[in-house]
Design an enzyme around this catalytic site. Structure first.
Site, PDB file in Angstrom:
ATOM      1  N   TYR A  81       4.033   5.166  15.123  1.00  0.00           N
ATOM      2  CA  TYR A  81       2.714   4.517  14.970  1.00  0.00           C
ATOM      3  C   TYR A  81       1.612   5.475  15.423  1.00  0.00           C
ATOM      4  CZ  TYR A  81      -0.934   0.930  15.456  1.00  0.00           C
ATOM      5  OH  TYR A  81      -2.098   0.199  15.347  1.00  0.00           O
ATOM      6  N   VAL A  97       0.811  -1.227   0.000  1.00  0.00           N
ATOM      7  CA  VAL A  97       0.000   0.000   0.000  1.00  0.00           C
ATOM      8  C   VAL A  97       0.840   1.271   0.000  1.00  0.00           C
ATOM      9  CG1 VAL A  97      -2.018  -1.080   1.078  1.00  0.00           C
ATOM     10  CG2 VAL A  97      -0.286   0.009   2.526  1.00  0.00           C
TER      11      VAL A  97
HETATM   12  P1  NAD Z   1      -2.094  -7.910  11.440  1.00  0.00           P
HETATM   13  O1  NAD Z   1      -0.634  -7.742  11.573  1.00  0.00           O
HETATM   14  O2  NAD Z   1      -2.762  -9.145  11.932  1.00  0.00           O
HETATM   15  O3  NAD Z   1      -2.519  -7.685   9.914  1.00  0.00           O
HETATM   16  C1  NAD Z   1      -1.986  -6.632   9.149  1.00  0.00           C
HETATM   17  C2  NAD Z   1      -1.843  -7.099   7.712  1.00  0.00           C
HETATM   18  O4  NAD Z   1      -1.308  -6.008   6.943  1.00  0.00           O
HETATM   19  C3  NAD Z   1      -0.852  -8.270   7.555  1.00  0.00           C
HETATM   20  O5  NAD Z   1      -1.460  -9.304   6.821  1.00  0.00           O
HETATM   21  C4  NAD Z   1       0.338  -7.650   6.812  1.00  0.00           C
HETATM   22  O6  NAD Z   1       0.980  -8.561   5.939  1.00  0.00           O
HETATM   23  C5  NAD Z   1      -0.342  -6.528   6.045  1.00  0.00           C
HETATM   24  N1  NAD Z   1       0.589  -5.488   5.625  1.00  0.00           N
HETATM   25  C6  NAD Z   1       1.642  -4.968   6.312  1.00  0.00           C
HETATM   26  N2  NAD Z   1       2.288  -4.060   5.567  1.00  0.00           N
HETATM   27  C7  NAD Z   1       1.616  -3.978   4.381  1.00  0.00           C
HETATM   28  C8  NAD Z   1       1.811  -3.213   3.202  1.00  0.00           C
HETATM   29  N3  NAD Z   1       2.819  -2.352   3.085  1.00  0.00           N
HETATM   30  N4  NAD Z   1       0.933  -3.379   2.184  1.00  0.00           N
HETATM   31  C9  NAD Z   1      -0.080  -4.281   2.280  1.00  0.00           C
HETATM   32  N5  NAD Z   1      -0.303  -5.039   3.368  1.00  0.00           N
HETATM   33  C10 NAD Z   1       0.548  -4.894   4.411  1.00  0.00           C
HETATM   34  O7  NAD Z   1      -2.729  -6.634  12.134  1.00  0.00           O
HETATM   35  P2  NAD Z   1      -4.193  -6.281  12.648  1.00  0.00           P
HETATM   36  O8  NAD Z   1      -4.187  -6.311  14.107  1.00  0.00           O
HETATM   37  O9  NAD Z   1      -5.235  -7.023  11.900  1.00  0.00           O
HETATM   38  O10 NAD Z   1      -4.200  -4.744  12.230  1.00  0.00           O
HETATM   39  C11 NAD Z   1      -4.914  -4.226  11.155  1.00  0.00           C
HETATM   40  C12 NAD Z   1      -5.010  -2.724  11.335  1.00  0.00           C
HETATM   41  O11 NAD Z   1      -5.584  -2.429  12.598  1.00  0.00           O
HETATM   42  C13 NAD Z   1      -3.654  -2.012  11.294  1.00  0.00           C
HETATM   43  O12 NAD Z   1      -3.788  -0.806  10.581  1.00  0.00           O
HETATM   44  C14 NAD Z   1      -3.383  -1.749  12.755  1.00  0.00           C
HETATM   45  O13 NAD Z   1      -2.536  -0.645  12.953  1.00  0.00           O
HETATM   46  C15 NAD Z   1      -4.767  -1.494  13.282  1.00  0.00           C
HETATM   47  N6  NAD Z   1      -4.918  -1.659  14.723  1.00  0.00           N
HETATM   48  C16 NAD Z   1      -4.606  -2.835  15.320  1.00  0.00           C
HETATM   49  C17 NAD Z   1      -4.717  -2.940  16.703  1.00  0.00           C
HETATM   50  C18 NAD Z   1      -4.352  -4.198  17.418  1.00  0.00           C
HETATM   51  O14 NAD Z   1      -4.291  -4.200  18.643  1.00  0.00           O
HETATM   52  N7  NAD Z   1      -4.103  -5.292  16.738  1.00  0.00           N
HETATM   53  C19 NAD Z   1      -5.182  -1.860  17.452  1.00  0.00           C
HETATM   54  C20 NAD Z   1      -5.513  -0.686  16.818  1.00  0.00           C
HETATM   55  C21 NAD Z   1      -5.371  -0.590  15.442  1.00  0.00           C
END
Ligand code: NAD
Length: 270
Positions: A170, A67
């Site tokens: 972040y 992305v």
């Molecule tokens: P996750 O790590 O399980 O999934 C994230 C996915 O994004 C992975 O499959 C990874 O391969 C993909 N990814 C990473 N870099 C990428 C890139 N450059 N292009 C395309 N894909 C890419 O994480 P998650 O917990 O499902 O998080 C998803 C979203 O939610 C993120 O934006 C994260 O910041 C946000 N978030 C997560 C939490 C938490 O506690 N897990 C809390 C708040 C926000």
């Protein structure tokens, strides 16, 4: 019964795991064709296979996309429109939390840039190309009320609250996602394109659990969680489904918190 996203076309980034995969499974089960994007093709292929197995009646496609690369995001949107005829939902969900992301003194510039490029610039690219595609959508009663589309950008509760356990890049990237989404929502409101931020609380997904890799680190957070537990990815997917569907047709520009009450909390119950 038609699904809540019947016949809609949705792109989900970061769809190989966590929130992205749960959302793809849920969106497909509600009738959407899903275009699943990720950088991790090995995991993405099995994620798409799972969606096809559970919802064989809809289209599911894997697209390799970093992305933070505009050309790849542009191609992703083009693929969705070429394969399925239009784009109704863009879920800009991909994000990273780098283990070397720290405080102002310790965070290296390359970690800052990497985080901003994926978490913020990646969301901008997603919005930019989705908006261009959604502008071409024609009214279609079979697809519900909307003529434009719904864009959901994943931010975080850390965009709203400070933490003495810093991940500065972040946090800054997620704060910027909120501000950018709000402004885009105002710019495109009269075109019927809705933009909302999703603010998840701390979740039991690899992104956070890899970071909180000791009991001590997890306990340090747990005491602040009003419900006494981390959230689940499916609980975010359900909120994303609502924001994607026409059920949220009068909601735009919001910071949609799905955080188990964390951002309303002063003292937790015992
Ligand atoms: P996750 O790590 O399980 O999934 C994230 C996915 O994004 C992975 O499959 C990874 O391969 C993909 N990814 C990473 N870099 C990428 C890139 N450059 N292009 C395309 N894909 C890419 O994480 P998650 O917990 O499902 O998080 C998803 C979203 O939610 C993120 O934006 C994260 O910041 C946000 N978030 C997560 C939490 C938490 O506690 N897990 C809390 C708040 C926000």
């Amino acid at each position: 019964m038609p699904g809540r996203l019947q016949n809609k076309v949705a792109i989900i980034t970061g769809a190989a795991g966590g929130i992205g995969l749960e959302s793809a499974l849920l969106f497909a089960s509600e009738g959407a064709h899903v275009v699943m994007a990720d950088i991790n093709m090995a995991t993405l292929d099995s994620a798409v296979a799972l969606v096809k197995q559970r919802s064989p009646e809809v289209g599911a496609l894997a697209v390799k996309c970093d992305v933070s690369k505009e050309r790849e995001v542009e191609e992703l949107v083009k693929t969705a429109v070429t394969e399925f005829g239009r784009l109704d939902v863009m879920f800009n969900n991909a994000g990273i939390m780098h283990p070397d992301d720290d405080n102002a003194l310790n965070t290296e510039e390359r970690i800052w840039d990497l985080t901003m490029n994926i978490n913020l610039k990646g969301v901008w690219f997603g919005c930019k190309h989705a908006i261009a595609a959604m502008r071409l959508n024609k009214p279609d009663p079979a697809r519900g009320l909307q003529t434009g589309g719904s864009i959901i950008n994943t931010a975080s509760f850390v965009a709203l609250m400070g933490a003495a356990t810093p991940q500065l890049a972040y946090t800054a990237s997620k704060g910027a996602v909120l501000a950018m989404t709000r402004e885009l929502a105002m710019v495109h409101a009269r075109e019927g394109i809705r933009l909302n931020s999703l603010c998840p609380g701390p979740l039991k997904t690899p992104l956070l659990m890899d970071f909180l890799n000791t009991t001590e680190k997890r306990e340090r957070r747990m005491v602040h969680l009003p419900m006494g537990r981390f959230g689940e990815a499916i609980e975010q997917a359900r909120a994303a489904l609502f924001l994607a569907s026409d059920e949220s047709s009068y909601i735009t520009g919001t910071d949609f918190k799905v955080d188990g009450g964390l951002s309303s909390c002063y003292v937790t119950a015992v």
